[in-house]
Design an enzyme around this catalytic site. Structure first.
Site, PDB file in Angstrom:
ATOM      1  N   GLY A  40       0.778  -1.237   0.000  1.00 58.64           N
ATOM      2  CA  GLY A  40       0.000   0.000   0.000  1.00 58.64           C
ATOM      3  C   GLY A  40       0.806   1.283   0.000  1.00 58.64           C
ATOM      4  O   GLY A  40       0.401   2.279  -0.586  1.00 58.64           O
ATOM      5  N   ASP A  99      -4.799   2.522  10.881  1.00 56.38           N
ATOM      6  CA  ASP A  99      -6.183   2.213  11.221  1.00 56.38           C
ATOM      7  C   ASP A  99      -6.232   1.925  12.729  1.00 56.38           C
ATOM      8  O   ASP A  99      -6.323   2.848  13.534  1.00 56.38           O
ATOM      9  CB  ASP A  99      -6.576   1.020  10.341  1.00 56.38           C
ATOM     10  CG  ASP A  99      -8.023   0.620  10.424  1.00 56.38           C
ATOM     11  OD1 ASP A  99      -8.880   1.500  10.430  1.00 56.38           O
ATOM     12  OD2 ASP A  99      -8.310  -0.597  10.476  1.00 56.38           O
ATOM     13  N   LYS A 127      -6.802   7.095  10.332  1.00 56.41           N
ATOM     14  CA  LYS A 127      -8.234   6.997  10.689  1.00 56.41           C
ATOM     15  C   LYS A 127      -8.333   6.987  12.207  1.00 56.41           C
ATOM     16  O   LYS A 127      -8.413   5.922  12.820  1.00 56.41           O
ATOM     17  CB  LYS A 127      -8.781   5.651  10.191  1.00 56.41           C
ATOM     18  CG  LYS A 127      -9.500   5.670   8.883  1.00 56.41           C
ATOM     19  CD  LYS A 127     -10.212   4.334   8.716  1.00 56.41           C
ATOM     20  CE  LYS A 127      -9.926   3.735   7.382  1.00 56.41           C
ATOM     21  NZ  LYS A 127     -10.510   2.395   7.226  1.00 56.41           N
ATOM     22  N   PHE A 148     -13.935   2.798   4.244  1.00 52.26           N
ATOM     23  CA  PHE A 148     -12.889   2.008   3.602  1.00 52.26           C
ATOM     24  C   PHE A 148     -12.405   2.745   2.365  1.00 52.26           C
ATOM     25  O   PHE A 148     -13.182   3.035   1.456  1.00 52.26           O
ATOM     26  CB  PHE A 148     -13.393   0.616   3.231  1.00 52.26           C
ATOM     27  CG  PHE A 148     -12.269  -0.318   2.910  1.00 52.26           C
ATOM     28  CD1 PHE A 148     -11.523  -0.901   3.920  1.00 52.26           C
ATOM     29  CD2 PHE A 148     -11.929  -0.584   1.603  1.00 52.26           C
ATOM     30  CE1 PHE A 148     -10.458  -1.743   3.638  1.00 52.26           C
ATOM     31  CE2 PHE A 148     -10.864  -1.423   1.295  1.00 52.26           C
ATOM     32  CZ  PHE A 148     -10.132  -2.003   2.317  1.00 52.26           C
ATOM     33  N   ASP A 155      -5.821  -1.024  -1.733  1.00 55.26           N
ATOM     34  CA  ASP A 155      -6.658  -1.928  -2.531  1.00 55.26           C
ATOM     35  C   ASP A 155      -7.938  -2.322  -1.800  1.00 55.26           C
ATOM     36  O   ASP A 155      -8.094  -2.091  -0.594  1.00 55.26           O
ATOM     37  CB  ASP A 155      -5.872  -3.206  -2.859  1.00 55.26           C
ATOM     38  CG  ASP A 155      -5.756  -4.126  -1.654  1.00 55.26           C
ATOM     39  OD1 ASP A 155      -5.432  -3.636  -0.554  1.00 55.26           O
ATOM     40  OD2 ASP A 155      -6.013  -5.338  -1.802  1.00 55.26           O
ATOM     41  N   ARG A 161      -5.508  -0.353  -6.644  1.00 54.73           N
ATOM     42  CA  ARG A 161      -4.278   0.267  -6.129  1.00 54.73           C
ATOM     43  C   ARG A 161      -3.767   1.360  -7.052  1.00 54.73           C
ATOM     44  O   ARG A 161      -3.112   2.305  -6.618  1.00 54.73           O
ATOM     45  CB  ARG A 161      -3.152  -0.781  -6.001  1.00 54.73           C
ATOM     46  CG  ARG A 161      -3.317  -1.754  -4.872  1.00 54.73           C
ATOM     47  CD  ARG A 161      -2.006  -2.494  -4.651  1.00 54.73           C
ATOM     48  NE  ARG A 161      -2.166  -3.704  -3.870  1.00 54.73           N
ATOM     49  CZ  ARG A 161      -2.240  -3.748  -2.547  1.00 54.73           C
ATOM     50  NH1 ARG A 161      -2.194  -2.643  -1.855  1.00 54.73           N
ATOM     51  NH2 ARG A 161      -2.372  -4.900  -1.922  1.00 54.73           N
TER      52      ARG A 161
HETATM   53  P1  5GP Z   1      -3.731  -1.200  11.320  1.00 55.99           P
HETATM   54  O1  5GP Z   1      -2.701  -2.191  11.757  1.00 55.99           O
HETATM   55  O2  5GP Z   1      -3.373   0.210  11.628  1.00 55.99           O
HETATM   56  O3  5GP Z   1      -5.098  -1.585  11.808  1.00 55.99           O
HETATM   57  O4  5GP Z   1      -3.883  -1.378   9.780  1.00 55.99           O
HETATM   58  C1  5GP Z   1      -2.990  -0.932   8.866  1.00 55.99           C
HETATM   59  C2  5GP Z   1      -3.240  -1.567   7.512  1.00 55.99           C
HETATM   60  O5  5GP Z   1      -4.617  -1.942   7.296  1.00 55.99           O
HETATM   61  C3  5GP Z   1      -2.916  -0.552   6.453  1.00 55.99           C
HETATM   62  O6  5GP Z   1      -1.554  -0.570   6.130  1.00 55.99           O
HETATM   63  C4  5GP Z   1      -3.793  -1.018   5.314  1.00 55.99           C
HETATM   64  O7  5GP Z   1      -3.124  -1.981   4.558  1.00 55.99           O
HETATM   65  C5  5GP Z   1      -4.991  -1.661   5.964  1.00 55.99           C
HETATM   66  N1  5GP Z   1      -6.135  -0.733   5.985  1.00 55.99           N
HETATM   67  C6  5GP Z   1      -6.687  -0.127   7.032  1.00 55.99           C
HETATM   68  N2  5GP Z   1      -7.716   0.662   6.675  1.00 55.99           N
HETATM   69  C7  5GP Z   1      -7.807   0.552   5.323  1.00 55.99           C
HETATM   70  C8  5GP Z   1      -8.657   1.156   4.350  1.00 55.99           C
HETATM   71  O8  5GP Z   1      -9.562   1.954   4.601  1.00 55.99           O
HETATM   72  N3  5GP Z   1      -8.433   0.791   3.047  1.00 55.99           N
HETATM   73  C9  5GP Z   1      -7.452  -0.061   2.685  1.00 55.99           C
HETATM   74  N4  5GP Z   1      -7.341  -0.346   1.375  1.00 55.99           N
HETATM   75  N5  5GP Z   1      -6.631  -0.642   3.585  1.00 55.99           N
HETATM   76  C10 5GP Z   1      -6.791  -0.326   4.890  1.00 55.99           C
END
Ligand code: 5GP
Length: 178
Positions: A40, A99, A127, A148, A155, A161
């Site tokens: 990403g 996230d 977020k 999302f 993606d 992407r």
């Molecule tokens: P975390 O560990 O902070 O929960 O998640 C990080 C990863 O979750 C990000 O690097 C991404 O790959 C994925 N992710 C979280 N939210 C989204 C979103 O809204 N869209 C997409 N495509 N990926 C997300």
């Protein structure tokens, strides 16, 4: 499919330039080791490095969260860390979106365990409403709502992407792999 554009390309480029200017060089004067979380963060890492002093190259690692269906339970698996030479160095960790914060927390801990002296995070998106782990993010491109998002590296089930902008996916509940 038409998507609601959240952040147009021109804004992504402008913000990447601003962040690159705000990222202070490490105190020892050496360039930071730039580590991008693939897939990403690839476009953002390219854009950011183009504007950082000395145009550093970046190295990629991969992260994925494991959970039950679309809901992350919190275990983050990381691949490629063993190839990073971070001992005694400052690391700039580049993410597409933070996230829950678990991925950043897991990678930051591991970079310190491997001898990094400092770790700064530059994430294109954050977020805050979804945060579970209270991570410190030194450089945030944009805060986004709890939707999302896709595009500019991000993606939905392997698609979108390559969109040049960040958009809201109308139906995707949340693949949480990087
Ligand atoms: P975390 O560990 O902070 O929960 O998640 C990080 C990863 O979750 C990000 O690097 C991404 O790959 C994925 N992710 C979280 N939210 C989204 C979103 O809204 N869209 C997409 N495509 N990926 C997300």
């Amino acid at each position: 499919m038409q998507f609601e554009i959240l952040i147009p390309r021109a804004d992504l480029e402008r913000r990447a330039r601003e962040l690159a200017t705000a990222i202070a060089p490490p105190a020892d004067g050496a360039p930071p080791v730039v580590v991008a979380v693939l897939e990403g963060a690839r476009p953002f890492a390219d854009l950011l490095c183009r504007h950082l002093p000395g145009r550093p190259s970046w190295q990629g690692i991969r992260a994925s969260s494991y959970g039950d269906g679309t809901v992350s339970r919190g275990a983050v698996a990381v691949q490629g860390e063993e190839q990073l030479e971070v001992r005694g160095r400052t690391v700039l960790l580049v993410e597409d979106i933070v996230d829950t914060g678990r991925t950043v927390q897991r990678i930051r801990e591991s970079l310190f365990a491997r001898g990094a002296v400092a770790v700064q995070v530059a994430t294109l998106l954050s977020k805050p409403a979804r945060r579970v782990v209270p991570v410190v993010l030194e450089h945030v491109g944009f805060e986004v709502p709890d939707a999302f998002v896709i595009g500019f590296g991000m993606d939905a089930a392997g698609c979108y992407r390559d969109l040049p902008y960040v958009a809201i996916h109308p139906t995707e509940g949340g693949s949480r792999s990087a």
